[in-house]
Write an enzyme that holds these catalytic residues in place. Structure first.
Site, PDB file in Angstrom:
ATOM      1  N   LYS A  69       0.811  -1.225   0.000  1.00  0.00           N
ATOM      2  CA  LYS A  69       0.000   0.000   0.000  1.00  0.00           C
ATOM      3  C   LYS A  69       0.846   1.277   0.000  1.00  0.00           C
ATOM      4  CE  LYS A  69      -4.358  -1.615   1.958  1.00  0.00           C
ATOM      5  NZ  LYS A  69      -5.360  -1.391   3.011  1.00  0.00           N
ATOM      6  N   ASP A 106     -10.232   3.267   2.078  1.00  0.00           N
ATOM      7  CA  ASP A 106     -10.450   2.507   3.316  1.00  0.00           C
ATOM      8  C   ASP A 106     -11.259   3.314   4.336  1.00  0.00           C
ATOM      9  OD1 ASP A 106      -9.334   0.047   2.733  1.00  0.00           O
ATOM     10  OD2 ASP A 106      -7.333   0.592   3.463  1.00  0.00           O
TER      11      ASP A 106
HETATM   12  P1  NAP Z   1      -0.430  -2.836   9.982  1.00  0.00           P
HETATM   13  O1  NAP Z   1      -0.133  -1.543   9.336  1.00  0.00           O
HETATM   14  O2  NAP Z   1       0.567  -3.949   9.910  1.00  0.00           O
HETATM   15  O3  NAP Z   1      -0.758  -2.537  11.539  1.00  0.00           O
HETATM   16  C1  NAP Z   1      -0.968  -3.587  12.435  1.00  0.00           C
HETATM   17  C2  NAP Z   1      -1.462  -3.020  13.772  1.00  0.00           C
HETATM   18  O4  NAP Z   1      -1.705  -4.128  14.668  1.00  0.00           O
HETATM   19  C3  NAP Z   1      -0.446  -2.120  14.469  1.00  0.00           C
HETATM   20  O5  NAP Z   1      -1.116  -1.150  15.238  1.00  0.00           O
HETATM   21  C4  NAP Z   1       0.274  -3.138  15.372  1.00  0.00           C
HETATM   22  O6  NAP Z   1       0.917  -2.554  16.468  1.00  0.00           O
HETATM   23  C5  NAP Z   1      -0.894  -3.958  15.843  1.00  0.00           C
HETATM   24  N1  NAP Z   1      -0.473  -5.264  16.353  1.00  0.00           N
HETATM   25  C6  NAP Z   1      -0.037  -6.327  15.637  1.00  0.00           C
HETATM   26  N2  NAP Z   1       0.269  -7.344  16.477  1.00  0.00           N
HETATM   27  C7  NAP Z   1       0.028  -6.891  17.733  1.00  0.00           C
HETATM   28  C8  NAP Z   1       0.158  -7.469  19.037  1.00  0.00           C
HETATM   29  N3  NAP Z   1       0.597  -8.717  19.201  1.00  0.00           N
HETATM   30  N4  NAP Z   1      -0.193  -6.735  20.113  1.00  0.00           N
HETATM   31  C9  NAP Z   1      -0.653  -5.462  19.966  1.00  0.00           C
HETATM   32  N5  NAP Z   1      -0.785  -4.859  18.766  1.00  0.00           N
HETATM   33  C10 NAP Z   1      -0.444  -5.568  17.666  1.00  0.00           C
HETATM   34  O7  NAP Z   1      -1.780  -3.473   9.402  1.00  0.00           O
HETATM   35  P2  NAP Z   1      -3.083  -2.668   8.893  1.00  0.00           P
HETATM   36  O8  NAP Z   1      -3.042  -2.561   7.419  1.00  0.00           O
HETATM   37  O9  NAP Z   1      -3.241  -1.440   9.711  1.00  0.00           O
HETATM   38  O10 NAP Z   1      -4.241  -3.744   9.233  1.00  0.00           O
HETATM   39  C11 NAP Z   1      -4.624  -3.970  10.579  1.00  0.00           C
HETATM   40  C12 NAP Z   1      -5.818  -4.928  10.618  1.00  0.00           C
HETATM   41  O11 NAP Z   1      -6.945  -4.346   9.971  1.00  0.00           O
HETATM   42  C13 NAP Z   1      -5.566  -6.264   9.900  1.00  0.00           C
HETATM   43  O12 NAP Z   1      -6.155  -7.278  10.667  1.00  0.00           O
HETATM   44  C14 NAP Z   1      -6.299  -6.098   8.587  1.00  0.00           C
HETATM   45  O13 NAP Z   1      -6.729  -7.331   8.050  1.00  0.00           O
HETATM   46  C15 NAP Z   1      -7.474  -5.247   9.005  1.00  0.00           C
HETATM   47  N6  NAP Z   1      -8.042  -4.448   7.897  1.00  0.00           N
HETATM   48  C16 NAP Z   1      -9.352  -4.653   7.590  1.00  0.00           C
HETATM   49  C17 NAP Z   1      -9.935  -3.910   6.572  1.00  0.00           C
HETATM   50  C18 NAP Z   1     -11.391  -4.143   6.258  1.00  0.00           C
HETATM   51  O14 NAP Z   1     -11.819  -3.798   5.143  1.00  0.00           O
HETATM   52  N7  NAP Z   1     -12.169  -4.646   7.187  1.00  0.00           N
HETATM   53  C19 NAP Z   1      -9.185  -2.963   5.849  1.00  0.00           C
HETATM   54  C20 NAP Z   1      -7.828  -2.772   6.210  1.00  0.00           C
HETATM   55  C21 NAP Z   1      -7.276  -3.538   7.236  1.00  0.00           C
HETATM   56  P3  NAP Z   1       2.493  -2.152  16.383  1.00  0.00           P
HETATM   57  O15 NAP Z   1       2.553  -0.809  15.690  1.00  0.00           O
HETATM   58  O16 NAP Z   1       2.923  -2.119  17.797  1.00  0.00           O
HETATM   59  O17 NAP Z   1       3.166  -3.245  15.586  1.00  0.00           O
END
Ligand code: NAP
Length: 276
Positions: A69, A106
């Site tokens: 992205k 998004d």
């Molecule tokens: P990302 O940029 O990789 O961010 C991941 C987030 O999760 C960060 O805040 C990270 O914290 C946190 N995290 C991961 N493991 C963790 C743990 N063990 N304990 C606490 N915090 C943790 O990913 P993203 O693109 O933002 O996506 C995040 C989620 O949203 C995913 O599950 C994705 O599938 C979902 N999503 C859904 C949609 C939808 O259409 N419904 C759209 C986009 C994303 P740190 O910064 O500390 O690593």
């Protein structure tokens, strides 16, 4: 008319889990449109070459997902203000002049899903808690500020990431330490999980949830499973819950319209198609 069949798709790595192909193909069939939508697993080093080549093969645009992205935003020739602010692109449009236009839908998808699932939610009614500060959180925060939420309490395991987000989005975003996450739920009218906690194959949601109050709107971006532990606990506490699948459906609407010329409906048939 060129006689070419318009093609679109989604680029990520891995990509086999994506629900977008079923959804877009459902809409193409429903509206009787010529076209197709394909999943493409592309490595980071090949992304630009692939993006520059696809228009020559009849592609009108693509969705971009993890982990490309941010890179897609860099490659694009034209970028919307909201994609710049969010720092990531999820939708690319291949223009006839050869330029790649990048947008991020998004936040739009998030807000439309929230409005549909919790019609009684009033943005100005009180603070929102956002768990997580990754790419999805940036889109969520942008849309909440746009909608008029007075304060966002932002908490992330890695505090510095939350602080960067707060710097970028201004003084309506207050950073709260991750260990305090459970304590801010009580004062929030809206709680959003944007972390991957609770997703199948990831760690369980560990934030203490006993502060959730009856009537608070709780939504989870995770949609595998559809009913996450967060949503189950929130439901028990009398909260209004909204699952994350609708965000995926709604974020696809503007892209489908731009590529194929028809604004599609997010209805139960679209939801069923994405779940197939
Ligand atoms: P990302 O940029 O990789 O961010 C991941 C987030 O999760 C960060 O805040 C990270 O914290 C946190 N995290 C991961 N493991 C963790 C743990 N063990 N304990 C606490 N915090 C943790 O990913 P993203 O693109 O933002 O996506 C995040 C989620 O949203 C995913 O599950 C994705 O599938 C979902 N999503 C859904 C949609 C939808 O259409 N419904 C759209 C986009 C994303 P740190 O910064 O500390 O690593």
């Amino acid at each position: 008319m060129t006689g070419k069949i318009p093609l679109a798709g989604v680029i990520g790595s891995p990509i086999s889990h994506s629900k977008s192909p079923q959804l877009h193909r459902h809409w193409l069939k429903t509206y009787g449109l010529a076209g197709d939508y394909v999943p493409m697993d592309v490595a980071a080093q090949d992304l630009e070459t692939v993006l520059r080549t696809l228009p020559k093969a009849g592609f009108v645009g693509v969705n971009i997902t993890i982990p490309h992205k941010e890179a897609a935003l860099e490659i694009a020739d034209l970028v919307t203000d909201r994609a710049t602010l969010i720092g990531a692109a999820n939708t690319l449009i291949f223009r006839k002049d050869g330029n790649i236009h990048a947008d991020n839908t998004d936040g739009y998808g998030f807000l439309e899903n929230l409005k549909a699932g919790a019609p009684g939610w009033v943005p100005s009614a009180g603070p929102a808690t956002v768990l997580g500060a990754g790419g999805a959180a940036r889109a969520v925060v942008a849309s909440l500020l746009d909608a008029g939420v007075p304060e966002i309490l932002l908490t992330n395991r890695t505090r510095v990431r939350a602080e960067k987000l707060s710097e970028d989005f201004g003084n309506r975003v207050t950073v709260v330490d991750w260990v305090q996450a459970g304590n801010i739920l009580e004062e929030s009218t809206l709680v959003i999980n944007t972390t991957s906690l609770g997703m199948i194959g990831k760690q369980a949601m560990r934030v203490p949830l006993d502060g959730l109050r009856r009537g608070t709107v709780v939504t989870d971006l995770v949609y595998t499973p559809l009913r996450t532990d967060l949503l189950a606990v929130a439901e028990e506490a009398g909260c209004v819950t909204v699952d994350g699948l609708g965000m995926l459906l709604h974020q696809a609407v503007p892209a489908f319209e731009r590529w194929f010329g028809q604004r599609p409906d997010v209805d139960s048939a679209a939801r069923a198609a994405a779940l197939r």
